[in-house]
Write an enzyme that holds these catalytic residues in place. Structure first.
Site, PDB file in Angstrom:
ATOM      1  N   GLY A  10     -31.066 -82.285 -44.482  1.00  0.00           N
ATOM      2  CA  GLY A  10     -30.622 -81.823 -43.167  1.00  0.00           C
ATOM      3  C   GLY A  10     -31.031 -80.385 -42.896  1.00  0.00           C
ATOM      4  O   GLY A  10     -31.754 -79.753 -43.687  1.00  0.00           O
ATOM      5  N   SER A 124     -16.508 -74.847 -41.666  1.00  0.00           N
ATOM      6  CA  SER A 124     -16.996 -74.382 -40.372  1.00  0.00           C
ATOM      7  C   SER A 124     -15.987 -73.426 -39.746  1.00  0.00           C
ATOM      8  O   SER A 124     -14.772 -73.569 -39.950  1.00  0.00           O
ATOM      9  CB  SER A 124     -17.174 -75.604 -39.469  1.00  0.00           C
ATOM     10  OG  SER A 124     -17.335 -75.213 -38.130  1.00  0.00           O
ATOM     11  N   ALA A 125     -16.502 -72.507 -38.936  1.00  0.00           N
ATOM     12  CA  ALA A 125     -15.610 -71.616 -38.190  1.00  0.00           C
ATOM     13  C   ALA A 125     -14.736 -72.400 -37.222  1.00  0.00           C
ATOM     14  O   ALA A 125     -13.755 -71.871 -36.706  1.00  0.00           O
ATOM     15  CB  ALA A 125     -16.441 -70.598 -37.422  1.00  0.00           C
ATOM     16  N   TYR A 148     -13.818 -83.725 -35.494  1.00  0.00           N
ATOM     17  CA  TYR A 148     -14.772 -83.118 -36.427  1.00  0.00           C
ATOM     18  C   TYR A 148     -14.112 -81.947 -37.158  1.00  0.00           C
ATOM     19  O   TYR A 148     -14.127 -81.859 -38.388  1.00  0.00           O
ATOM     20  CB  TYR A 148     -16.029 -82.641 -35.678  1.00  0.00           C
ATOM     21  CG  TYR A 148     -16.870 -81.691 -36.499  1.00  0.00           C
ATOM     22  CD1 TYR A 148     -17.566 -82.140 -37.616  1.00  0.00           C
ATOM     23  CD2 TYR A 148     -16.929 -80.326 -36.181  1.00  0.00           C
ATOM     24  CE1 TYR A 148     -18.303 -81.255 -38.393  1.00  0.00           C
ATOM     25  CE2 TYR A 148     -17.674 -79.440 -36.947  1.00  0.00           C
ATOM     26  CZ  TYR A 148     -18.356 -79.915 -38.050  1.00  0.00           C
ATOM     27  OH  TYR A 148     -19.077 -79.034 -38.825  1.00  0.00           O
ATOM     28  N   LYS A 152     -12.847 -81.248 -41.264  1.00  0.00           N
ATOM     29  CA  LYS A 152     -13.153 -80.085 -42.124  1.00  0.00           C
ATOM     30  C   LYS A 152     -11.856 -79.463 -42.651  1.00  0.00           C
ATOM     31  O   LYS A 152     -11.760 -79.099 -43.828  1.00  0.00           O
ATOM     32  CB  LYS A 152     -13.942 -79.029 -41.336  1.00  0.00           C
ATOM     33  CG  LYS A 152     -15.340 -79.457 -40.942  1.00  0.00           C
ATOM     34  CD  LYS A 152     -16.256 -79.568 -42.148  1.00  0.00           C
ATOM     35  CE  LYS A 152     -17.641 -80.019 -41.779  1.00  0.00           C
ATOM     36  NZ  LYS A 152     -18.477 -80.376 -42.928  1.00  0.00           N
ATOM     37  N   PHE A 177     -20.517 -69.764 -39.203  1.00  0.00           N
ATOM     38  CA  PHE A 177     -20.380 -69.496 -37.772  1.00  0.00           C
ATOM     39  C   PHE A 177     -21.490 -70.287 -37.051  1.00  0.00           C
ATOM     40  O   PHE A 177     -21.540 -71.496 -37.216  1.00  0.00           O
ATOM     41  CB  PHE A 177     -20.279 -67.985 -37.509  1.00  0.00           C
ATOM     42  CG  PHE A 177     -18.831 -67.569 -37.760  1.00  0.00           C
ATOM     43  CD1 PHE A 177     -18.298 -67.591 -39.049  1.00  0.00           C
ATOM     44  CD2 PHE A 177     -17.982 -67.280 -36.720  1.00  0.00           C
ATOM     45  CE1 PHE A 177     -16.943 -67.323 -39.285  1.00  0.00           C
ATOM     46  CE2 PHE A 177     -16.635 -67.000 -36.938  1.00  0.00           C
ATOM     47  CZ  PHE A 177     -16.116 -67.020 -38.218  1.00  0.00           C
TER      48      PHE A 177
HETATM   49  P1  NAD Z   1     -27.471 -82.092 -40.597  1.00  0.00           P
HETATM   50  O1  NAD Z   1     -26.988 -83.273 -39.848  1.00  0.00           O
HETATM   51  O2  NAD Z   1     -28.798 -81.543 -40.269  1.00  0.00           O
HETATM   52  O3  NAD Z   1     -27.435 -82.390 -42.173  1.00  0.00           O
HETATM   53  C1  NAD Z   1     -26.520 -83.273 -42.754  1.00  0.00           C
HETATM   54  C2  NAD Z   1     -27.303 -84.209 -43.662  1.00  0.00           C
HETATM   55  O4  NAD Z   1     -26.389 -85.091 -44.307  1.00  0.00           O
HETATM   56  C3  NAD Z   1     -28.298 -85.085 -42.908  1.00  0.00           C
HETATM   57  O5  NAD Z   1     -29.551 -85.011 -43.558  1.00  0.00           O
HETATM   58  C4  NAD Z   1     -27.719 -86.495 -43.006  1.00  0.00           C
HETATM   59  O6  NAD Z   1     -28.735 -87.478 -43.056  1.00  0.00           O
HETATM   60  C5  NAD Z   1     -26.942 -86.401 -44.304  1.00  0.00           C
HETATM   61  N1  NAD Z   1     -25.793 -87.320 -44.415  1.00  0.00           N
HETATM   62  C6  NAD Z   1     -24.757 -87.455 -43.561  1.00  0.00           C
HETATM   63  N2  NAD Z   1     -23.894 -88.365 -44.039  1.00  0.00           N
HETATM   64  C7  NAD Z   1     -24.388 -88.809 -45.226  1.00  0.00           C
HETATM   65  C8  NAD Z   1     -23.952 -89.727 -46.212  1.00  0.00           C
HETATM   66  N3  NAD Z   1     -22.821 -90.424 -46.048  1.00  0.00           N
HETATM   67  N4  NAD Z   1     -24.705 -89.923 -47.301  1.00  0.00           N
HETATM   68  C9  NAD Z   1     -25.864 -89.239 -47.463  1.00  0.00           C
HETATM   69  N5  NAD Z   1     -26.330 -88.350 -46.589  1.00  0.00           N
HETATM   70  C10 NAD Z   1     -25.597 -88.130 -45.484  1.00  0.00           C
HETATM   71  O7  NAD Z   1     -26.340 -80.969 -40.465  1.00  0.00           O
HETATM   72  P2  NAD Z   1     -26.391 -79.427 -40.805  1.00  0.00           P
HETATM   73  O8  NAD Z   1     -26.430 -78.680 -39.530  1.00  0.00           O
HETATM   74  O9  NAD Z   1     -27.415 -79.170 -41.848  1.00  0.00           O
HETATM   75  O10 NAD Z   1     -24.935 -79.236 -41.398  1.00  0.00           O
HETATM   76  C11 NAD Z   1     -24.676 -79.363 -42.773  1.00  0.00           C
HETATM   77  C12 NAD Z   1     -23.185 -79.243 -43.004  1.00  0.00           C
HETATM   78  O11 NAD Z   1     -22.721 -78.011 -42.464  1.00  0.00           O
HETATM   79  C13 NAD Z   1     -22.347 -80.335 -42.321  1.00  0.00           C
HETATM   80  O12 NAD Z   1     -21.301 -80.689 -43.177  1.00  0.00           O
HETATM   81  C14 NAD Z   1     -21.813 -79.646 -41.085  1.00  0.00           C
HETATM   82  O13 NAD Z   1     -20.587 -80.186 -40.656  1.00  0.00           O
HETATM   83  C15 NAD Z   1     -21.653 -78.220 -41.570  1.00  0.00           C
HETATM   84  N6  NAD Z   1     -21.718 -77.222 -40.498  1.00  0.00           N
HETATM   85  C16 NAD Z   1     -22.797 -77.211 -39.650  1.00  0.00           C
HETATM   86  C17 NAD Z   1     -22.854 -76.277 -38.626  1.00  0.00           C
HETATM   87  C18 NAD Z   1     -23.997 -76.257 -37.648  1.00  0.00           C
HETATM   88  O14 NAD Z   1     -23.838 -75.699 -36.560  1.00  0.00           O
HETATM   89  N7  NAD Z   1     -25.160 -76.816 -37.973  1.00  0.00           N
HETATM   90  C19 NAD Z   1     -21.814 -75.343 -38.481  1.00  0.00           C
HETATM   91  C20 NAD Z   1     -20.739 -75.383 -39.366  1.00  0.00           C
HETATM   92  C21 NAD Z   1     -20.713 -76.332 -40.373  1.00  0.00           C
HETATM   93  C1  WQD Z   2     -22.696 -71.788 -28.102  1.00  0.00           C
HETATM   94  C2  WQD Z   2     -22.445 -71.158 -26.737  1.00  0.00           C
HETATM   95  C3  WQD Z   2     -21.535 -72.701 -25.142  1.00  0.00           C
HETATM   96  C4  WQD Z   2     -25.062 -75.305 -25.009  1.00  0.00           C
HETATM   97  C5  WQD Z   2     -20.593 -75.836 -32.119  1.00  0.00           C
HETATM   98  C6  WQD Z   2     -19.468 -76.600 -32.755  1.00  0.00           C
HETATM   99  C7  WQD Z   2     -19.038 -75.928 -34.024  1.00  0.00           C
HETATM  100  C8  WQD Z   2     -20.215 -75.665 -34.969  1.00  0.00           C
HETATM  101  C9  WQD Z   2     -21.392 -75.068 -34.259  1.00  0.00           C
HETATM  102  C10 WQD Z   2     -20.286 -77.279 -36.714  1.00  0.00           C
HETATM  103  C11 WQD Z   2     -21.123 -71.588 -26.105  1.00  0.00           C
HETATM  104  C12 WQD Z   2     -22.915 -72.266 -24.714  1.00  0.00           C
HETATM  105  C13 WQD Z   2     -24.161 -74.290 -25.291  1.00  0.00           C
HETATM  106  C14 WQD Z   2     -25.639 -75.361 -23.717  1.00  0.00           C
HETATM  107  C15 WQD Z   2     -24.393 -73.405 -23.114  1.00  0.00           C
HETATM  108  N1  WQD Z   2     -20.712 -76.842 -35.590  1.00  0.00           N
HETATM  109  N2  WQD Z   2     -23.839 -73.358 -24.375  1.00  0.00           N
HETATM  110  N3  WQD Z   2     -25.279 -74.397 -22.820  1.00  0.00           N
HETATM  111  O1  WQD Z   2     -19.816 -74.558 -29.340  1.00  0.00           O
HETATM  112  O2  WQD Z   2     -19.962 -72.382 -30.663  1.00  0.00           O
HETATM  113  O3  WQD Z   2     -20.137 -74.514 -31.831  1.00  0.00           O
HETATM  114  O4  WQD Z   2     -21.674 -75.764 -33.042  1.00  0.00           O
HETATM  115  O5  WQD Z   2     -19.342 -76.947 -37.366  1.00  0.00           O
HETATM  116  O6  WQD Z   2     -18.098 -76.762 -34.601  1.00  0.00           O
HETATM  117  O7  WQD Z   2     -18.388 -76.654 -31.830  1.00  0.00           O
HETATM  118  O8  WQD Z   2     -21.998 -73.803 -30.391  1.00  0.00           O
HETATM  119  O9  WQD Z   2     -24.350 -73.819 -29.683  1.00  0.00           O
HETATM  120  O10 WQD Z   2     -22.787 -75.560 -28.745  1.00  0.00           O
HETATM  121  O11 WQD Z   2     -22.534 -73.188 -28.018  1.00  0.00           O
HETATM  122  O12 WQD Z   2     -24.097 -72.576 -22.246  1.00  0.00           O
HETATM  123  O13 WQD Z   2     -26.414 -76.271 -23.385  1.00  0.00           O
HETATM  124  O14 WQD Z   2     -23.461 -71.616 -25.833  1.00  0.00           O
HETATM  125  O15 WQD Z   2     -20.680 -72.843 -24.043  1.00  0.00           O
HETATM  126  O16 WQD Z   2     -20.629 -70.493 -25.383  1.00  0.00           O
HETATM  127  P1  WQD Z   2     -20.388 -73.787 -30.441  1.00  0.00           P
HETATM  128  P2  WQD Z   2     -22.991 -74.175 -29.224  1.00  0.00           P
END
Ligand code: NAD
Ligand code: WQD
Length: 345
Positions: A10, A124-125, A148, A152, A177
């Site tokens: 991912g 996650s934040a 979601y 977490k 974040f």
């Molecule tokens: P992503 O979707 O790109 O990566 C997750 C990976 O996990 C994917 O490759 C998916 O195929 C794999 N996966 C999901 N379920 C699976 C399962 N049951 N078995 C095997 N593989 C599985 O997401 P990411 O953005 O890289 O996020 C990684 C982690 O960080 C996640 O847990 C997400 O909740 C957390 N997180 C992400 C963000 C963000 O904004 N990207 C923010 C905060 C927390």
């Molecule tokens: C950022 C800012 C929107 C899209 C989300 C999840 C959070 C975490 C990260 C996993 C906000 C604005 C966005 C658009 C916009 N994921 N926006 N137009 O909402 O802070 O967090 O992703 O844990 O759980 O909620 O991130 O990138 O969606 O938004 O104006 O098309 O951009 O309103 O102010 P967010 P985001």
């Protein structure tokens, strides 16, 4: 040291695997490609020039996972695998609870059976919910505002209980974040399925011509320019935070939550303007209503991670946007039919 990286194909996982390999760790990736592309594996190898192991498995499949633990001498687990789309989690909470909770439970069972005690979890934040004060500190009372986020939060609590039952465990809860950016090579990056939910992939897809214009969700917040403020963090800085967490876990038992953010907030308009500067042309946008569930301002107090992990984000918003744009323009269709890049194993 052998690290099992779930979800290593991912977005954040792939960048972390690159940094782990570059730092000399042995890496075993497990992914079911439910939200990633197999091509990422070749790209990780191209960037690092280092071999690693890959298992195409679902973490929910305990039998297959047990085979991996039997086959490999796992020293630590970094658990990225999970579902992460907030809106989808509201529509289908069961699949979020099932995948996110059960995958963690399977891993914890196997870690117990095979006496693996070092665990780094992708939190996650979002576990802070909607707070009255910023910057956000780890000690704040937690709250979830959607399934979601609740998954977490439940996992963080579950890990607390697991630590009480086995104080030998070393557990890091990494509260990310807003991860953006990409590896500087442009070979790996965020590859959202369908229309992106997050700001930065939306902006870059407008810039590359896949989407018509950016919808700015609300310009009437009480912020300097009225748009929402977030703590954007470069995915490579985030990846390096995992290595610091692994190192601390190796030295010290316990369970600790850490904010991985820069400590600085940027508004939607500031992000848009930085992209305009990087790309060198206008990006169309329209102001729309607020998105339901959004908060006005979120940014980290990262001082705990600075002090205890000896980690600090070093990349600024400009380099985040440059790297996001390099990835998007080199790979307009993500890992499908990437332009000018032929990578073979
Ligand atoms: P992503 O979707 O790109 O990566 C997750 C990976 O996990 C994917 O490759 C998916 O195929 C794999 N996966 C999901 N379920 C699976 C399962 N049951 N078995 C095997 N593989 C599985 O997401 P990411 O953005 O890289 O996020 C990684 C982690 O960080 C996640 O847990 C997400 O909740 C957390 N997180 C992400 C963000 C963000 O904004 N990207 C923010 C905060 C927390
Ligand atoms: C950022 C800012 C929107 C899209 C989300 C999840 C959070 C975490 C990260 C996993 C906000 C604005 C966005 C658009 C916009 N994921 N926006 N137009 O909402 O802070 O967090 O992703 O844990 O759980 O909620 O991130 O990138 O969606 O938004 O104006 O098309 O951009 O309103 O102010 P967010 P985001």
């Amino acid at each position: 040291m052998k690290i099992l990286v779930t979800g290593g194909a991912g977005y954040i996982g792939s960048h972390t695997c690159v940094e782990l390999l570059n730092s000399g760790y042995d890496v075993i990736i497990v992914d079911n490609f439910s939200n990633s592309h197999p091509k990422v594996l070749n790209r990780i190898e191209t960037i690092t020039g280092k071999p690693f192991k890959f298992y195409h498995s679902d973490i929910l499949n305990e039998k297959e996972m047990r085979f991996i633990f039997l086959n490999e001498q796992v020293d630590a687990v970094i658990h990225f695998a999970g579902l992460k789309a907030v809106g989808e989690s509201v529509e289908n909470p069961i699949s979020y609870y099932h995948n996110n909770l059960m995958s963690t439970i399977v891993l914890l069972k196997l870690m117990k059976d095979f006496n693996v005690t070092n665990f780094v979890f992708s939190s996650s934040a979002t576990v802070y919910g909607d707070q009255q004060t910023v910057p956000l500190k780890e000690k704040l009372p937690l709250q979830a505002t959607n399934p979601y986020g609740r998954s977490k939060l439940m996992i963080e609590e579950m890990l607390g209980d697991v630590h009480i039952s086995n104080p030998e465990m070393s557990i890091a809860l990494l509260r990310y974040f807003n991860p953006i950016g990409a590896h500087e090579s442009g070979l790996i990056g965020e590859n959202p399925n369908g229309t992106p939910n997050n700001l930065v992939p939306y902006i870059t897809q407008v810039a590359v011509g896949k989407l018509d214009y950016l919808k700015i969700f609300g310009a009437d917040y009480s912020t300097l320019d009225g748009t929402g403020i977030r703590d954007y963090i470069h995915v490579v800085d985030l990846a390096l935070g995992h290595i610091k967490a692994l190192e601390r876990n190796s030295q010290q038992n316990g369970i600790e939550a850490y904010n991985l953010g820069t400590g600085n907030g940027s508004s939607v308009l500031e992000m848009l303007n930085t992209f305009i500067q990087v790309i060198g042309r206008d990006i169309p946008y329209k102001i729309k209503d607020r998105r339901s569930g959004d908060i006005a301002v979120s940014y980290a107090d990262p001082s705990k991670a600075n002090q205890l992990l000896n980690w600090k984000a070093s990349r600024d918003v400009l380099s985040m946007c440059e790297d996001s744009w390099r990835w998007q323009s080199m790979n307009p269709n993500g890992y499908e039919q990437s332009k000018n890049i032929e990578v073979s194993k």
